[in-house]
Design an enzyme around this catalytic site. Structure first.
Site, PDB file in Angstrom:
ATOM      1  N   TYR A 115       5.451 -10.040   6.872  1.00  0.00           N
ATOM      2  CA  TYR A 115       5.376  -8.597   7.111  1.00  0.00           C
ATOM      3  C   TYR A 115       5.823  -8.300   8.539  1.00  0.00           C
ATOM      4  O   TYR A 115       5.534  -9.063   9.473  1.00  0.00           O
ATOM      5  CB  TYR A 115       3.946  -8.081   6.912  1.00  0.00           C
ATOM      6  CG  TYR A 115       3.601  -7.764   5.479  1.00  0.00           C
ATOM      7  CD1 TYR A 115       3.870  -6.516   4.931  1.00  0.00           C
ATOM      8  CD2 TYR A 115       3.016  -8.721   4.668  1.00  0.00           C
ATOM      9  CE1 TYR A 115       3.562  -6.217   3.620  1.00  0.00           C
ATOM     10  CE2 TYR A 115       2.692  -8.446   3.345  1.00  0.00           C
ATOM     11  CZ  TYR A 115       2.969  -7.182   2.832  1.00  0.00           C
ATOM     12  OH  TYR A 115       2.660  -6.899   1.530  1.00  0.00           O
TER      13      TYR A 115
ATOM     14  N   ASP B  89       0.821  -1.209   0.000  1.00  0.00           N
ATOM     15  CA  ASP B  89       0.000   0.000   0.000  1.00  0.00           C
ATOM     16  C   ASP B  89       0.855   1.260   0.000  1.00  0.00           C
ATOM     17  O   ASP B  89       2.061   1.224   0.274  1.00  0.00           O
ATOM     18  CB  ASP B  89      -0.883   0.044   1.259  1.00  0.00           C
ATOM     19  CG  ASP B  89      -1.780  -1.167   1.402  1.00  0.00           C
ATOM     20  OD1 ASP B  89      -1.941  -1.905   0.419  1.00  0.00           O
ATOM     21  OD2 ASP B  89      -2.313  -1.357   2.510  1.00  0.00           O
TER      22      ASP B  89
END
Length: 245
Positions: free
Chosen positions: A111, A53
């Site tokens: 992540y 993102d």
């Protein structure tokens, strides 16, 4: 024509995300494709392992592209790093199998999320962490992690605008560690929906603050009511850390 694999790092703070956008040139994919196209003299399209993102960083993004160039891997890497903005770095370039696909062949993605958990801010990390002033209860957060591990339908943790029809994902591990005020949350799974990692961290933060019970998570996953997940963690604290093949 050869297939090249790249290991890439970037500071995502100044970009609108990884994926090339028709109305903006300010994406990581767009920046790299522009340089590669200049190098080869023809349009080059790259495939990234994960479409991070806007504002999200990467320590280990993987991408591949196909091109007919008479340059060594070292020279391609040198060319890219010379012309790319300093906020993007190509760590490694290697010739790979013709069939290799950075996204479809990924077996696991990890992540990392960083939280600065002190009453005072950290001016040196303000762009790269989320600042949570109230003390987080790490044991409660660790207890909550177990409810995310395994295969679940994560539709409730996807952005409402997500077009993904398959929302089932398998989370292999979810760990919370702390060192001198810095909390690190590491999530490893088969893949992630748009905003999924940041929303999961948002839930863990609410549990750590005592605003939500860990035992509520299974019900949240089943009910699919997005309002129950809590807030979404800041983009600046999230890093794509590693891709496994």
């Amino acid at each position: 024509m050869k297939n090249y694999k790249m290991l890439i790092q970037y500071d995502g703070g100044e970009f609108k995300g990884w994926q090339r956008l028709g109305n903006s040139e300010n994406t990581i994919q767009g920046k790299i494709e522009t340089v590669l196209s200049k190098m080869t003299g023809e349009p080059v399209e790259i495939v990234g392992s994960s479409r991070t993102d806007a504002g999200v960083h990467a320590l280990g993004q993987v991408a591949n592209f196909k091109a007919a160039v008479d340059l060594s891997e070292a020279k391609i890497k040198e060319y890219l790093n010379h012309y790319l903005p300093r906020s993007i770095s190509v760590v490694k370039v290697t010739v790979t199998s013709e069939r290799f696909h950075a996204r479809y062949h990924a077996k696991a993605k990890t992540y990392l999320y960083k939280i600065w958990n002190e009453a005072h801010g950290n001016p040196f990390m303000r762009k790269y962490t989320m600042h949570v002033e109230r003390r987080l209860d790490l044991e409660k957060m660790r207890d909550a992690c177990q409810y995310f591990i395994g295969e679940h339908d994560f539709a409730v943790y996807a952005n409402a605008k997500s077009t993904k029809k398959d929302t089932v994902r398998n989370i292999y591990s979810l760990d919370v560690e702390e060192d001198a005020g810095m909390i690190q949350i590491r999530i490893c799974g088969t893949g992630f929906l748009y905003n999924m990692a940041r929303k999961m961290v948002g839930t863990l933060i609410e549990v750590g603050l005592g605003d939500k019970e860990a035992e509520a998570i299974p019900g949240i996953l089943l009910a699919k009511e997005r309002s129950e997940t809590g807030g979404i963690a800041d983009a600046g604290g999230l890093y794509l850390e590693k891709i496994e093949y």
